[in-house]
Design a protein around this motif. Structure first.
Motif, PDB file in Angstrom:
ATOM      1  N   HIS A 263       0.834  -1.201   0.000  1.00  0.00           N
ATOM      2  CA  HIS A 263       0.000   0.000   0.000  1.00  0.00           C
ATOM      3  C   HIS A 263       0.877   1.263   0.000  1.00  0.00           C
ATOM      4  O   HIS A 263       1.871   1.340   0.737  1.00  0.00           O
ATOM      5  N   CYS A 300     -11.145   6.170  -2.334  1.00  0.00           N
ATOM      6  CA  CYS A 300     -10.109   5.769  -1.381  1.00  0.00           C
ATOM      7  C   CYS A 300      -9.845   6.948  -0.444  1.00  0.00           C
ATOM      8  O   CYS A 300      -9.531   8.053  -0.904  1.00  0.00           O
ATOM      9  N   CYS A 306      -2.075  10.491  -1.836  1.00  0.00           N
ATOM     10  CA  CYS A 306      -1.407   9.342  -2.460  1.00  0.00           C
ATOM     11  C   CYS A 306      -0.680   9.744  -3.750  1.00  0.00           C
ATOM     12  O   CYS A 306      -1.304  10.265  -4.684  1.00  0.00           O
ATOM     13  N   CYS A 313      -9.619   6.270  -8.075  1.00  0.00           N
ATOM     14  CA  CYS A 313      -9.437   6.346  -6.617  1.00  0.00           C
ATOM     15  C   CYS A 313     -10.293   7.457  -6.002  1.00  0.00           C
ATOM     16  O   CYS A 313     -10.585   7.415  -4.810  1.00  0.00           O
ATOM     17  N   CYS A 330      -6.468  -1.513  -2.129  1.00  0.00           N
ATOM     18  CA  CYS A 330      -5.961  -0.463  -3.018  1.00  0.00           C
ATOM     19  C   CYS A 330      -6.335  -0.809  -4.458  1.00  0.00           C
ATOM     20  O   CYS A 330      -6.315  -1.991  -4.835  1.00  0.00           O
ATOM     21  N   HIS A 331      -6.632   0.191  -5.273  1.00  0.00           N
ATOM     22  CA  HIS A 331      -7.000  -0.058  -6.674  1.00  0.00           C
ATOM     23  C   HIS A 331      -5.849  -0.613  -7.508  1.00  0.00           C
ATOM     24  O   HIS A 331      -6.065  -1.102  -8.617  1.00  0.00           O
TER      25      HIS A 331
HETATM   26 FE1  SF4 Z   1      -3.499   5.376  -3.781  1.00  0.00          FE
HETATM   27 FE2  SF4 Z   1      -5.601   4.741  -5.279  1.00  0.00          FE
HETATM   28 FE3  SF4 Z   1      -4.371   2.839  -3.875  1.00  0.00          FE
HETATM   29 FE4  SF4 Z   1      -5.815   4.697  -2.652  1.00  0.00          FE
HETATM   30  S1  SF4 Z   1      -6.566   3.137  -4.056  1.00  0.00           S
HETATM   31  S2  SF4 Z   1      -3.821   3.992  -2.051  1.00  0.00           S
HETATM   32  S3  SF4 Z   1      -5.388   6.497  -3.896  1.00  0.00           S
HETATM   33  S4  SF4 Z   1      -3.521   4.045  -5.569  1.00  0.00           S
END
Ligand code: SF4
Length: 338
Positions: A263, A300, A306, A313, A330-331
């Protein structure tokens, strides 16, 4: 050492291949009234759907920045905060719905060591009374209080002749040892250590961590070790859970979290660990402030901070993915089993 029936029951539980603690979708929300006549209510989602399990003899380190909800999570498990949803099973019993009487009995098996060694000790009680108070309450005194207190002090590396002293006569590290002695006095299965070494000098931190590790071996203890300091946690935890804004975003074996973090938030926490003799100007240092849990960002929760954020996200909740016991939310990772 003589093994009594309680120790035998504990050993039986240790041998079982089922979690000692199972937390599912746990939520602790607080309502805060604002505005004229306090009409407008805001919901603070301090713990927002936390799921994990802890085995007997295992240590899970729970890390995250201040305000991420890790202390509220610990307090909810201890029954000091009311849960808003979810379930907690401890030794197979549903902690959140236990009767007051049953919960009191269960508390013997679930102890805590808090951050501030001084304020968690009653200044008017001597050490003997402090460390044997629980034994008296739970009718577990098998000898005089003096004998029990001396044994407990020896176990935590303190001079047994100190039992008549008061908390103000000890150093910070010694006080935390007294807190540990009180916590182990009832032969618990699980100790929640809430920032238990954060207020201590670095050299004393190491001593208290070594003490906790040796007590774990001797008494088959499990720890939920809550800390904002990932480097401290990595010295004691078998697995690490990383928490951000009320949710666990990654959990895995300590070595995997430290050497192969998935992450982006975990990577930023690792990049922020100071290294002796090195000036860090790291691209992945943690930047920005944690958003308010009363108004978490859409999609997210971590996307405003991020460096890897993608358009998805900003509006879609990240999927949960497991691989070889390593969980990440996480995506960037496609869900699969493992
Ligand atoms: Fe970063 Fe997207 Fe993963 Fe959230 S889902 S940690 S914003 S990459």
């Amino acid at each position: 050492m003589k093994i009594n029936s309680k120790d035998r029951a504990k050993a039986q539980w240790d041998a079982a291949d089922v979690p000692l603690l199972e937390v599912s979708d746990l939520k602790t929300w607080f309502e805060v009234k604002r505005g004229i006549f306090s009409r407008k209510a805001e919901q603070i989602r301090a713990v927002d759907g936390v799921t994990f399990s802890l085995m007997a003899n295992e240590t899970i380190g729970l890390v995250g920045e201040s305000g991420c909800g890790k202390t509220t999570l610990g307090r909810t498990l201890l029954g000091l905060e009311a849960a808003s949803g979810g379930s907690v099973f401890f030794r197979g019993e549903p902690l959140l719905t236990l009767s007051h009487r049953r919960m009191k009995a269960m508390r013997r098996r679930l102890q805590v060591v808090f951050q501030d060694p001084l304020s968690s000790l009653n200044p008017r009680m001597n050490v003997m009374d402090i460390v044997t108070e629980g034994l008296l309450q739970f009718r577990m005194l098998t000898d005089s209080r003096e004998v029990h207190a001396k044994r407990l002090l020896r176990e935590v590396g303190l001079d047994e002749e100190m039992i008549y002293r008061f908390p103000h006569e000890f150093s910070g590290g010694q006080r935390q040892r007294i807190n540990v002695a009180r916590a182990i006095s009832l032969r618990p299965d699980l100790i929640i250590c809430d920032e238990a070494v954060s207020a201590l000098d670095v050299s004393i931190q190491a001593q208290v961590i070594n003490l906790l590790l040796s007590l774990q071996q001797r008494h088959h203890l499990s720890y939920l070790f809550i800390s904002h300091d990932l480097s401290v946690v990595s010295n004691i935890a078998d697995r690490i859970a990383v928490m951000y804004l009320g949710r666990i975003v990654e959990i895995g074996k300590t070595i995997d979290i430290i050497e192969k973090p998935l992450h982006p938030y975990t990577r930023m926490l690792i990049a922020a660990i100071p290294v002796a003799g090195q000036k860090r100007v790291d691209q992945e240092m943690v930047t920005g402030e944690t958003p308010s849990p009363a108004a978490p960002p859409n999609g997210c929760h971590f996307h405003p901070r991020c460096p890897e954020a993608m358009p998805v996200c900003r509006h879609a909740e990240p999927p949960e993915a497991w691989k070889n016991g390593h969980y990440v939310c996480c995506h960037m990772y496609r869900p699969n089993s493992g």
